[in-house]
Motif scaffolding. Sequence first.
Motif, PDB file in Angstrom:
ATOM      1  N   UNK A 133      25.626 -40.381 -17.604  1.00 12.65           N
ATOM      2  CA  UNK A 133      24.966 -40.087 -16.453  1.00 12.65           C
ATOM      3  C   UNK A 133      25.875 -40.843 -15.253  1.00 12.65           C
ATOM      4  N   UNK A 134      26.330 -39.790 -14.170  1.00 11.25           N
ATOM      5  CA  UNK A 134      26.980 -40.440 -12.951  1.00 11.25           C
ATOM      6  C   UNK A 134      26.584 -39.559 -11.726  1.00 11.25           C
ATOM      7  N   UNK A 135      26.742 -39.941 -10.734  1.00 10.03           N
ATOM      8  CA  UNK A 135      26.768 -39.193  -9.305  1.00 10.03           C
ATOM      9  C   UNK A 135      27.946 -39.468  -8.432  1.00 10.03           C
ATOM     10  N   UNK A 136      29.028 -38.684  -9.069  1.00  8.27           N
ATOM     11  CA  UNK A 136      30.271 -39.059  -8.471  1.00  8.27           C
ATOM     12  C   UNK A 136      30.545 -37.707  -7.570  1.00  8.27           C
TER      13      UNK A 136
ATOM     14  N   UNK B 234      32.287 -30.808  -1.031  1.00  6.06           N
ATOM     15  CA  UNK B 234      32.227 -31.544  -2.030  1.00  6.06           C
ATOM     16  C   UNK B 234      31.641 -30.865  -3.407  1.00  6.06           C
ATOM     17  N   UNK B 235      32.113 -31.119  -4.560  1.00  7.40           N
ATOM     18  CA  UNK B 235      31.106 -31.075  -5.673  1.00  7.40           C
ATOM     19  C   UNK B 235      30.724 -32.381  -6.143  1.00  7.40           C
ATOM     20  N   UNK B 236      29.689 -32.472  -7.088  1.00  4.86           N
ATOM     21  CA  UNK B 236      29.214 -33.623  -7.762  1.00  4.86           C
ATOM     22  C   UNK B 236      29.472 -33.589  -9.112  1.00  4.86           C
ATOM     23  N   UNK B 237      29.739 -34.596  -9.801  1.00  6.53           N
ATOM     24  CA  UNK B 237      29.993 -34.788 -11.130  1.00  6.53           C
ATOM     25  C   UNK B 237      28.700 -35.418 -11.616  1.00  6.53           C
ATOM     26  N   UNK B 238      27.778 -34.891 -12.536  1.00  4.83           N
ATOM     27  CA  UNK B 238      26.610 -35.298 -12.854  1.00  4.83           C
ATOM     28  C   UNK B 238      26.624 -36.144 -14.237  1.00  4.83           C
TER      29      UNK B 238
END
Length: 580
Positions: A331-334, A401-405
């Motif tokens: 899990x990330x928030x990038x 921007x998108x977010x990588x979850x």
Amino acid sequence: MKAMLGFLTPQAKDATDPLQNAKSAAAWLRQLPALDVIGRQQHVIRALDRMRKEQYAIDLNRIAAIEFVDAALGADRRQLIKQYIENAESSPKLADRIWQALWEMSQEFTLTYQTALESALTQAANARWKAVLPLLFVRLVHFHGTDAKLRVFKHERWIPAKWIELHQIYLRSCELSCDRQPMALPAAGAGAQAWSVEQEYLYVLLVHQLNTGNLGPAEVDWASSQLRAWSRRLALEQIPKSVEGFFVDLAGRSGLIRRNGNDRGSVLRYVDTTPLADAMDRAVGALRDAEATDQGPIAAINQQRLAVLRKIQPALSPSSLSDLRRDPRTAVAVSAHVRIGLSRICQDLTAKAAGDNSSEVSGAAEQIEVFPVAGAPRARRKALVEDDSLAASLSSWSDPMWEVKDRSVAGLRIAATGGIGQSLSLGALVAVRQSDADAWLLGVVRRLNKVSNEEVEAGVNIIADRIVAVMLAAKRRPNEDMGYVVDGLDLSTLGDRFEGLYLPPPSRPDKPLAMKTLIVPTSEYAEGRNVILTTTNSVYTVAFRHLVEQRPDWSWATIQIVEKTARAIGSERGTPSDTG
């Protein structure tokens, strides 16, 4: 005088109102264009809409007319769904028009049956009116199911208000003891399958479970037809008979929820999907057995159906299956930049290459993957065609921007809000550059979840972590009279140019591919076709070989180097006759 005394004689029926009874409806339908399915539906929609808006009296004859038209248009709806599926990938604009026609018809029948039901409920004490209530409930819930299926085609989800509406209809049918009476449209024929409100309601709940994000329209259509048959054995219970399965909160704002042990309440209904899971297991077994005997086209169809069943089993199984992902996710928030579509990806990579690299190295060890394409367009600002961003078209400097979850070795889960990414589709080619990394990753959308009109999530399967934009040209036979050589390249051999992506080996992190591959527009791919690829030091003739994957707009294929010729940079000569 006749007009003044008209009230003394019985009023003639309004010729502009074809839905006065089943007989007038049948005569009217025969006059509609037989071959224009959408046109015929538009006539029906207008008639139903006029009936509601002008508040024509709803009597038993009018209800019979509505049900007759409903049955008569069943074949039209099936034909339109078939046409939608056939055009979903090859002609998306046409498919959208067909989808819209289906949705408008579904909405109009939903509103019409709602109006008819409300009128019938005011006279429920009358035995003749009470007798029509079950079928009105059945058809009203049925068209909620049609809406659900159309939404799942596009990976869309119902808003809470829609769920509240459906639950209230089912509760009302239970209060009137109409929920378990099987009914069929009279005009559908003696062999028509009868359905109860409960069965239609369960089917709606199950169709939403098909919104797994990784099914295309054809797969959803086939899976829903199987559910339609298999779900008839299911029932909703006030007291659960098993610790597994699902429940639905009739006072809630959503559909089926998997049981967790803490589900209690007077308005909860439980459903054990074990009979459904058993039917799927039998179907999987039958398809596996058929693999040994079936050959030709039917074998490919069986494999596709087997794949569909494996995709939907976790969503319908009474027990929560373990995580089926091949690789562990973190899990990330990038934040990330995302580009959608082959053309847009090539555009950005070519611009970057032109700005960052102008013949980085030279020498005998030159390889295709090292050098950007010679003669690539200069980096220049141009009107953006952003499939993945509405906001980007409003400003030349903004890049939503998108977010990588979460992410793994082989995949990413990306998300966007604010209306970004609504045009994303299964099988779309995407490039992702995460804020904590410099390189673009190339991937394919394998799972799609349109949470709302403002929010979208996508599961991306990474197929390459190194990509190079290239300009290719069809190879023509050299023309001695028209030949003109620039930098060692005979221009007479160059045909139409097109963009592509070169994937240096090994590509595909989860299942490494050791061969050199190219991604090109599908219209340009043909096995065995020779094309020219130019780099800083060499001119390559490469041949397309077998496909790795193909979509309507892009094809990923292995290549074989047929010929490699060194380029004489800076040299220029005319035709042989000019040089003697």
